[in-house]
Design an enzyme around this catalytic site. Structure first.
Site, PDB file in Angstrom:
ATOM      1  N   GLU A 143      -3.553  -8.615   3.395  1.00  0.00           N
ATOM      2  CA  GLU A 143      -3.362  -9.132   4.757  1.00  0.00           C
ATOM      3  C   GLU A 143      -4.518  -8.829   5.690  1.00  0.00           C
ATOM      4  O   GLU A 143      -4.598  -9.390   6.796  1.00  0.00           O
ATOM      5  CB  GLU A 143      -2.067  -8.548   5.352  1.00  0.00           C
ATOM      6  CG  GLU A 143      -2.174  -7.124   5.881  1.00  0.00           C
ATOM      7  CD  GLU A 143      -2.103  -6.052   4.793  1.00  0.00           C
ATOM      8  OE1 GLU A 143      -2.127  -4.850   5.130  1.00  0.00           O
ATOM      9  OE2 GLU A 143      -2.002  -6.421   3.598  1.00  0.00           O
ATOM     10  N   CYS A 194       0.825  -1.218   0.000  1.00  0.00           N
ATOM     11  CA  CYS A 194       0.000   0.000   0.000  1.00  0.00           C
ATOM     12  C   CYS A 194       0.857   1.265   0.000  1.00  0.00           C
ATOM     13  O   CYS A 194       1.549   1.537  -0.963  1.00  0.00           O
ATOM     14  CB  CYS A 194      -0.995  -0.022   1.155  1.00  0.00           C
ATOM     15  SG  CYS A 194      -2.327   1.197   0.957  1.00  0.00           S
ATOM     16  N   HIS A 236      -4.411  -4.395   0.321  1.00  0.00           N
ATOM     17  CA  HIS A 236      -4.193  -4.920   1.666  1.00  0.00           C
ATOM     18  C   HIS A 236      -4.710  -6.345   1.769  1.00  0.00           C
ATOM     19  O   HIS A 236      -5.672  -6.627   2.493  1.00  0.00           O
ATOM     20  CB  HIS A 236      -4.914  -4.047   2.697  1.00  0.00           C
ATOM     21  CG  HIS A 236      -4.215  -2.772   3.020  1.00  0.00           C
ATOM     22  ND1 HIS A 236      -3.065  -2.720   3.783  1.00  0.00           N
ATOM     23  CD2 HIS A 236      -4.507  -1.494   2.678  1.00  0.00           C
ATOM     24  CE1 HIS A 236      -2.679  -1.463   3.918  1.00  0.00           C
ATOM     25  NE2 HIS A 236      -3.528  -0.697   3.263  1.00  0.00           N
TER      26      HIS A 236
END
Length: 305
Positions: free
Chosen positions: A237, A142, A235
């Site tokens: 994750e 990001c 993102h």
């Protein structure tokens, strides 16, 4: 194989509850095996949440991973206790003479600022430069992807008219890029950002290859030769409730925030969100560790760089 983490790291309990195989330092010390040394530079204010998210993905592979945590010293964390940082995190000065098979640099909520205005920009630039000689493959996430593209290639970010917020469909840009090996034709990933990288600016850099993009979210991933530097703007994750927490937090503060797209059923925030990205997130990090770290890194970690 497990992920090796400090004995008392808060993430351990969460990962064990999710049946992710972890190995405490005390047990790992008795094994005759060289784990992959992965450094996580955590720039997020919610450090415990973020370290857990990445440990979850890095631990879900057949490879043994030794995870080290690093934070910047030029910024005082307001959301993480000094005790936690002292117990589990290292500074750049403490690790700068070490070498790592891989490094992950997280995003950071500083998109509204010019890079040079960020409190720790000078320190981050030193880390970017150091990574070129001391890390086999660096994975930028990001804001770190935007910052890395700016530092290494001079590519400037562009502010968006409205926040890109939600879970968006993506496609790979050419057939079978190895980082996305095994992905479906369309895969989803969360985004939460106010700025972007123009694909045309990346196309002008011969050292960079675009791997995946989205009609709605724009550039998703690009990398240099052999995956030495990988830049991902989303993102993957994030856990199931990360976007929800951000939405309700900003709404409670009276800040302008739209319901995250493609997240709540029928865009109804009273319902639990639909997770569309978990499988591809695990595959993304598994591919990175396998193809760009494990299979190409020297056996002797001191030979890196």
């Amino acid at each position: 194989m497990p992920i090796r983490i400090p004995n008392s790291l808060p993430a351990a309990k969460t990962l064990q509850d999710e049946n992710i195989f972890i190995m405490p330092e005390t047990r790992a010390a008795t094994q005759d095996i060289r784990p992959l040394r992965i450094l996580l530079l955590n720039l997020m204010p919610t450090k415990i949440e973020t370290e857990t998210q990445f440990a979850r993905l890095l631990g879900n592979t057949p490879l043994q991973v030794e995870l080290e945590l690093m934070h910047t010293v030029s910024h005082q964390s307001k959301n993480t206790s000094a005790e936690h940082l002292i117990s589990f995190y290292k500074t750049f000065d403490e690790i700068k003479n070490h070498r790592y098979d891989g490094m992950v640099i997280t995003g950071a909520p500083v998109e509204h600022m010019d890079y040079e205005e960020v409190e720790y920009w000078g320190e981050l630039c030193r880390i970017f430069e150091w990574s070129k000689t001391h890390v086999h493959s660096t994975f930028h996430i990001c804001w770190a992807a935007q910052a890395g593209l700016y530092y290494h290639f001079g590519i400037k970010k562009k502010q968006l008219p409205a926040k890109l917020f939600g879970v968006f469909p993506h496609r790979v840009s050419y057939k079978n890029p190895i980082l996305f090996r095994g992905f479906d034709d369309v895969f989803y990933a969360p985004h939460s950002r106010n700025s972007t990288i123009d694909t045309k600016d990346v196309e002008k850099i011969p050292e960079l290859k675009i791997l995946a993009s989205s009609e709605e979210a724009g550039l998703y991933a690009c990398m240099t030769a052999e995956g030495k530097q990988i830049f991902v703007t989303g993102h993957s994750e994030y856990d199931p409730m990360t976007l929800a927490r951000e939405y309700f937090r900003d709404k409670e503060k009276g800040l302008p925030i739209e319901v995250p797209q493609n997240y709540f059923p029928n865009d109804d925030p009273t319902q639990p969100p639909i997770v569309r990205w978990r499988a591809h997130a695990n595959l993304l990090f598994s591919n990175w560790l396998n193809y760009f770290v494990y299979q190409t890194t020297p056996y002797d970690v001191e030979e890196i760089g």
